[in-house]
Enzyme design. Structure first.
Site, mmCIF file in Angstrom:
data_model
loop_
_atom_site.group_PDB
_atom_site.id
_atom_site.type_symbol
_atom_site.label_atom_id
_atom_site.label_comp_id
_atom_site.label_asym_id
_atom_site.label_seq_id
_atom_site.Cartn_x
_atom_site.Cartn_y
_atom_site.Cartn_z
ATOM 1 N N GLY A 71 12.869 -75.560 -76.615
ATOM 2 C CA GLY A 71 13.399 -74.414 -77.361
ATOM 3 C C GLY A 71 14.835 -74.661 -77.803
ATOM 4 C CE1 TYR A 123 11.154 -63.022 -59.102
ATOM 5 C CE2 TYR A 123 9.591 -61.217 -58.796
ATOM 6 C CZ TYR A 123 10.842 -61.780 -58.561
ATOM 7 O OH TYR A 123 11.752 -61.109 -57.802
ATOM 8 C CD GLU A 125 -3.336 -74.732 -70.617
ATOM 9 O OE1 GLU A 125 -4.203 -75.555 -70.254
ATOM 10 O OE2 GLU A 125 -2.584 -74.131 -69.845
ATOM 11 C CE LYS A 177 10.042 -101.695 -71.619
ATOM 12 N NZ LYS A 177 10.547 -101.786 -70.251
ATOM 13 C CB CYS A 195 16.507 -50.355 -70.576
ATOM 14 S SG CYS A 195 14.980 -49.651 -71.213
ATOM 15 C CG MET A 201 20.961 -44.836 -70.143
ATOM 16 S SD MET A 201 19.420 -43.882 -70.305
ATOM 17 C CE MET A 201 19.885 -42.717 -71.559
ATOM 18 C CD GLU A 214 9.212 -46.978 -64.661
ATOM 19 O OE1 GLU A 214 10.309 -46.657 -65.191
ATOM 20 O OE2 GLU A 214 8.826 -48.152 -64.616
ATOM 21 C CG HIS A 251 16.395 -53.901 -73.904
ATOM 22 N ND1 HIS A 251 16.400 -54.455 -72.650
ATOM 23 C CD2 HIS A 251 15.443 -52.930 -73.884
ATOM 24 C CE1 HIS A 251 15.488 -53.851 -71.904
ATOM 25 N NE2 HIS A 251 14.895 -52.923 -72.624
ATOM 26 C CD GLU A 278 19.131 -56.808 -73.004
ATOM 27 O OE1 GLU A 278 19.919 -55.889 -73.317
ATOM 28 O OE2 GLU A 278 18.076 -56.612 -72.355
HETATM 29 N N1 GLN Z 1 10.813 -48.672 -66.909
HETATM 30 C C1 GLN Z 1 11.639 -47.974 -67.858
HETATM 31 C C2 GLN Z 1 10.833 -47.391 -69.007
HETATM 32 O O1 GLN Z 1 9.743 -47.851 -69.289
HETATM 33 C C3 GLN Z 1 12.754 -48.864 -68.373
HETATM 34 C C4 GLN Z 1 12.280 -50.040 -69.157
HETATM 35 C C5 GLN Z 1 13.317 -51.124 -69.336
HETATM 36 O O2 GLN Z 1 14.293 -51.188 -68.589
HETATM 37 N N2 GLN Z 1 13.100 -51.994 -70.299
HETATM 38 O O3 GLN Z 1 11.279 -46.493 -69.664
#
Ligand code: GLN
Length: 538
Positions: free
Chosen positions: A18, A54, A150, A224, A382, A385, A406, A508, A510
């Site tokens: 990448g 992970y 694959e 080589k 996200c 917050m 959640e 987000h 980032e």
């Molecule tokens: N789990 C939270 C939601 O779905 C925050 C998601 C996240 O941090 N990307 O709203």
């Protein structure tokens, strides 16, 4: 007509295909060409959105709402141009389309097979971004290692395209490893020879070999490799391990990779690459004047790839602030109100990461309480917050059982609740609020000062949101909604009054930070941590 460069990998995974693709694309772009990169992944998931970090590292989100491989983040950060749905194709997407067509009757009377139906669909997608003259060059990175079962249909598609495209529009780069055996004190070329042979056995002859190595290859070894692998001598490129991924374009330039590529693609007389902005970034990156310590509180801190765009955003923001950001990775599961001071007192800023599910939530809330009470700069993204909202409700508004829907479906105090359009959603894949949405910023807020604008767009990936039923109570106690989705009135940014820098964002940021355009909120947060450090006389 666009030209196509295919990038395959051999010997082992994790060689940095990448970064190689992004670096070459950067050099070509810096010569005035319009370049994009796409990634073909051999797994059967439609996209990585349903995978655990992970398994797969971060899931990167594009402007148009695709959940994609983290390499697309590298492409955007290097090239400073957005990617899209079409830039990430998986085996799952290819099969889904072929099976859809089969059911529709498009192949009536025929047996549907890997060759030609799957390979035709792969080729169609490989050429897609070449339509409409938007790009001069399209790089295609093939995930996995040559020889994997694959990825065979992808390699076969590359073989077939050799006969479909003009030879001047087609190039194959193969990235390999030349390992150093410390017992023999020698670099070994055999794995490279074998991996090229493997590629050749599928009918693909690479034009250029990029050899990852810990030590210089030396002329003899280059010769080589060239002779045994059927490539010309100057097309054996040495890729020495680099200090920073941002050195890679310059290292490849020193090896004349861009000249060789352009020559083979029939370009003449292009200007030398203009890398002035890049060099400027690197200069600041490598010679920081100060250092700040920022804690990244999250549950995937053991795995660097899980928060890769966040780490990179801090690197961009640090360079902009002429400082080094030392990130302390803090496992949220181990934090409690009792031990939080011990873990966080050395920090100049606290960042709370995005995430899903309730593992580590209480630790995040403890970290946020500490940042709020001790007036340490805080940035929550996200889920970060959402946790800041829960913390404020519990510890300032006194709503002891405040939480997110959640974490407790039957709660009476869901200060974070399921978004209304999510209530009917049953399927998990690709159904969150995804991609870029507009946001209006209130005047005289930290957000407006950072962005220097009143209207912005940012990328989202979530199902839950701030519950507006509590908005007035929060505002009266000093937590303000400072960024709002203009049509739907969703709270996208929260800030604390009476705190030097406390910002939570539902989106987000980032995903949008690049070398040339560091994200304003990351830049401003790092500036706030520098100010905090100086104020505290640290
Ligand atoms: N789990 C939270 C939601 O779905 C925050 C998601 C996240 O941090 N990307 O709203």
């Amino acid at each position: 007509m666009a030209k196509f460069i295919f990038v395959t990998g051999g010997v082992t995974s994790s060689l940095g295909k990448g970064i190689l693709a992004a670096s070459l694309a950067k050099l070509l772009q810096a010569r005035g060409l319009k370049v994009t990169i796409q990634k073909f992944d051999p797994y059967i998931n439609i996209d990585p959105g349903t995978m655990n970090p992970y398994e797969h590292g971060e899931c990167y989100v594009t402007e148009d709402g695709a959940e994609t491989d983290l390499d697309l983040g590298h492409y955007e950060r290097f090239l400073n141009t957005p990617t899209s749905q079409a830039n990430n194709v998986t085996t799952g997407k290819v099969y889904q389309e072929v099976i859809r067509k089969e059911r529709k009757g498009d192949y009536l009377g025929k047996t549907v097979q890997v060759i030609p139906h799957i390979t035709d669909e792969i080729k169609r997608r490989m050429l897609l971004l070449g339509e409409n003259n938007k790009f001069d060059i399209i790089l295609t990175e093939i995930g996995g290692t040559v020889g994997d079962i694959e990825s065979l249909p992808f390699v076969e598609a590359i073989r077939q395209l050799r006969w479909q495209l003009d030879p001047k529009d087609y190039l194959v780069l193969h990235l390999t490893l030349v390992p150093y055996l410390s017992a023999a004190k020698e670099l070994k070329t055999k794995p490279t020879q074998h991996s090229v042979k493997e590629l050749q056995s599928y009918g693909v002859q690479p034009h250029i070999l990029i050899c990852r190595t810990e030590y210089p290859l030396g002329e003899e070894r280059r010769k080589k490799i060239a002779e045994f692998c059927n490539v010309d001598h100057r097309s054996v490129i040495e890729a020495l391990d680099a200090d920073s991924i941002y050195d890679v374009p310059l290292n490849l330039k020193n090896e004349h990779l861009d000249d060789i590529v352009l020559d083979k693609l029939g370009y003449t007389n292009l200007p030398e690459p203009n890398m002035d902005d890049w060099m400027d970034f690197l200069e600041h990156h490598k010679h920081p004047k100060e250092e700040v310590h920022i804690g990244l509180v999250g549950k995937y801190v053991e795995l660097k790839d899980a928060y890769i765009s966040i780490y990179e955003s801090f690197i961009h923001a640090a360079s902009k602030n002429d400082c080094k950001v030392k990130i302390h990775r803090i496992q949220s599961e181990k934090l409690t109100d009792k031990n939080v001071e011990k873990h966080l007192h050395i920090l100049d800023g606290i960042f709370v990461a995005p995430g899903f599910g309730n593992r580590g939530i209480e630790g995040k809330i403890s970290a946020i309480r500490y940042a709020r009470e001790k007036k340490v700069p805080f940035f929550g993204v996200c889920l970060g917050m959402q946790c800041a909202t829960i913390e404020f409700a519990r510890n300032v508004l006194g709503i002891q059982d405040a939480t997110s829907r959640e974490f407790n479906e039957h709660t009476e105090n869901a200060v974070i609740d399921l978004m209304s359009e999510q209530q009917k959603v049953k399927n998990k894949g690709g159904t969150m609020r995804l991609g870029a949405y507009p946001c209006h910023l209130k005047k005289d807020t930290l957000a407006e000062k950072a962005y220097k604008a009143a209207d912005i767009t940012e990328r989202h990936r979530h199902r839950y949101e701030f519950n507006n039923a509590y908005l007035e109570k929060f505002a009266a106690a000093g937590m303000m909604a400072t960024g709002i989705h203009p049509d739907k009135n969703l709270v996208e940014i929260i800030e604390l009054q009476d705190h030097p820098w406390f910002v939570g964002v539902q989106f987000h940021p980032e995903y949008k930070s690049t070398i040339l355009r560091p994200h304003p909120l990351f830049v401003d947060f790092v500036a706030a941590t520098l100010a905090y450090k100086n104020r505290m006389g640290k």
